[in-house]
Design an enzyme around this catalytic site. Structure first.
Site, PDB file in Angstrom:
ATOM      1  N   ASP A   1       0.840  -1.189   0.000  1.00  0.00           N
ATOM      2  CA  ASP A   1       0.000   0.000   0.000  1.00  0.00           C
ATOM      3  C   ASP A   1       0.883   1.249   0.000  1.00  0.00           C
ATOM      4  OD1 ASP A   1      -2.256   1.933   1.314  1.00  0.00           O
ATOM      5  OD2 ASP A   1      -3.157   0.125   0.480  1.00  0.00           O
TER       6      ASP A   1
ATOM      7  N   HIS B   1      -3.176   5.938   4.269  1.00  0.00           N
ATOM      8  CA  HIS B   1      -3.963   4.799   3.787  1.00  0.00           C
ATOM      9  C   HIS B   1      -3.396   3.477   4.305  1.00  0.00           C
ATOM     10  CE1 HIS B   1      -5.897   2.207   0.636  1.00  0.00           C
ATOM     11  NE2 HIS B   1      -6.841   3.133   0.667  1.00  0.00           N
TER      12      HIS B   1
ATOM     13  N   SER C   1     -11.054  -0.960   0.202  1.00  0.00           N
ATOM     14  CA  SER C   1      -9.687  -0.921   0.739  1.00  0.00           C
ATOM     15  C   SER C   1      -9.655  -1.389   2.182  1.00  0.00           C
ATOM     16  CB  SER C   1      -9.141   0.513   0.697  1.00  0.00           C
ATOM     17  OG  SER C   1      -8.563   0.825  -0.530  1.00  0.00           O
TER      18      SER C   1
END
Length: 477
Positions: free
Chosen positions: A165, A202, A413
């Protein structure tokens, strides 16, 4: 499907890949970006055949000189793919569709795709390549959701989970659940004005969800998508190999990135990586994407191909109350399971100092997927973003908020680390050494059901996850 949002994010990704001319799929609903003027092929005999076929076709039909069609770097390496230039990207019309038609007859004869677009692979916290929503600040006093499960970390028995990621925030260890998480640092957290960049946090947010669902995990976060969450397919396979080579193949890979594609047999750029994954014991848990579509989203859609069904678990998102699928989630028979993925709470930044964030996209007056029977993240919390069309003409200022640790965020996600964490937790609980067997056992024994676009599908809901009522939340000051 909110095409203007798709265009907003196209320009954002183009800025993050300034040296790569990009264009969009056949129409806005297709929802993918790719490199203009280039096709992706397998190296060797297939590359030579495609190069000759396209050169001949263009010379006969468009009068181009042969040099207009040629192989360009980087040359094929471990991934076994190379790029072929099929036109000048500075010209108005993209030549890729013409080139693909030039080899279609040969593909039909061979029963195998010989060339494809060089897609942009992007973070799957996106809808039409933009956020399902953007993060919302949550007070430090609130409990994460999912809340931390019972159990402790034992390095001798911990399940290895690799998160591919964005990197970790510099102060991630100040969040107790991430005290022993390791990996790559986020390259650039803020812009010149000290404002958080889009997508920053994230990977940290995902790691926090994993650690909450499965305390006995060795989580490693690789910053493969540090550059605005986007990378070309031609480079993605090599980056995946690099991520696993640095620490060996883990028990579980949590991957919240991909791309839609009109192709039904996967991505040429991932052929080599997926072939090697199939020979390992690793389970790839991959986000199904947030286009609100049944168009396959790769690599999650490999779960729908028989040869990869045991080694890929594709994950869609349930809405905040857990009753149905989230409005944005992709769906279809290739999505193996759904898990909570709307308004989850985890760590976005560390807990050392507040940091501002300016919204990039605006919310809508109605659900952009036509599924507005609940307070979906398309509409709430209300905010105006920098990239929104028409903002200058109305004089609307983009909204700014402050983060000092926790955030609420939505997307497949984040459903993905929920599912990955439940696989890891089952491995610990049953002393299971095979992650693929643990994944199959989890679906067979513990999966509930939910309704997604009229279909009853498998659903995983962690014991510590708290449903959030479908009411309109207020945007924190």
């Amino acid at each position: 499907m909110a095409p203007h949002r798709f265009h907003e994010q196209f320009h954002h990704i183009q800025r993050s890949l300034p040296d790569v001319p990009l264009t969009m799929g056949p129409d806005d609903s297709a929802g993918y970006f790719y490199e203009k003027g280039v096709v992706l092929v397998r190296d060797g005999e297939e590359a030579r055949f495609v190069e000759d076929a396209v050169r001949t076709h263009f010379t006969e039909t468009q009068g181009l000189v042969p040099d207009h069609v040629r192989r360009v770097g980087p040359r094929a390496g471990r991934t076994g793919v190379t790029r072929i230039r099929v036109g000048d990207p500075a010209e108005g019309e993209d030549s890729v569709p013409h080139a693909l038609r030039a080899v279609r007859a040969a593909e039909d004869r061979q029963g195998r795709r010989l060339a494809g677009r060089n897609h942009v692979v992007h973070i799957a916290g996106n809808v039409n390549a933009c956020p399902g929503d953007e993060p919302v600040p949550v007070p430090r006093t609130e409990t994460p959701n999912p809340a931390p499960a019972e159990g402790s970390y034992d390095p001798a028995t911990a399940v290895g989970v690799l998160v591919i990621d964005t990197g970790l925030m510099h102060d991630h260890r100040s969040y107790p659940l991430l005290a022993h998480t390791t990996g790559d640092a986020q390259l650039t957290e803020t812009d010149a004005d000290g404002v958080l960049r889009q997508y920053v946090g994230h990977g940290t947010f995902i790691a926090g969800i994993l650690a909450a669902v499965a305390p006995n995990t060795d989580i490693t976060v690789r910053g493969t998508l540090n550059d605005a969450g986007a990378v070309l397919e031609s480079e993605f396979g090599a980056l995946l190999f690099d991520a696993v080579d640095r620490g060996g193949w883990p028990d579980v890979i949590s991957l919240s990135a991909g791309t839609p594609s009109a192709d039904t047999d996967g991505l040429i750029g991932l052929d080599a990586f997926m072939a090697e994954l199939r020979e390992q014991r690793t389970l790839l848990v991959a986000a199904a994407g947030n286009n609100g579509s049944d168009i396959p989203f790769w690599p999650a859609a490999y779960a729908g191909l028989p040869e990869f069904a045991d080694c890929v678990l594709s994950v869609g998102a349930l809405r905040a109350d857990g009753a149905l699928g989230a409005c944005f989630t992709n769906h279809g028979p290739w999505v193996r399971v759904h898990a909570p993925g709307e308004r989850l709470t985890s760590a976005l930044t560390g807990f050392t100092a507040p940091v501002p964030y300016v919204y990039q996209h605006s919310t809508y007056d109605a659900c952009r997927f036509g599924d507005a029977d609940y307070a979906c993240t398309c509409q709430f919390p209300r905010h105006t973003g920098v990239l929104s069309e028409g903002r200058e003409s109305t004089g609307a200022k983009p909204d700014q908020v402050m983060f000092d640790g926790l955030a609420q965020w939505s997307g497949t996600s984040f459903a993905t680390p929920v599912a990955a964490g439940l696989v890891a937790a089952r491995m610990t609980a049953y002393r299971e050494r095979d992650p693929r067997a643990a994944g199959a056992g989890l679906l067979a024994a513990d999966a509930g059901r939910a309704e997604v676009r009229g279909a009853r599908v498998a659903a995983l809901r962690p014991p510590t996850w708290r449903p959030v009522p479908a009411v309109i939340p207020a945007l924190p000051a």
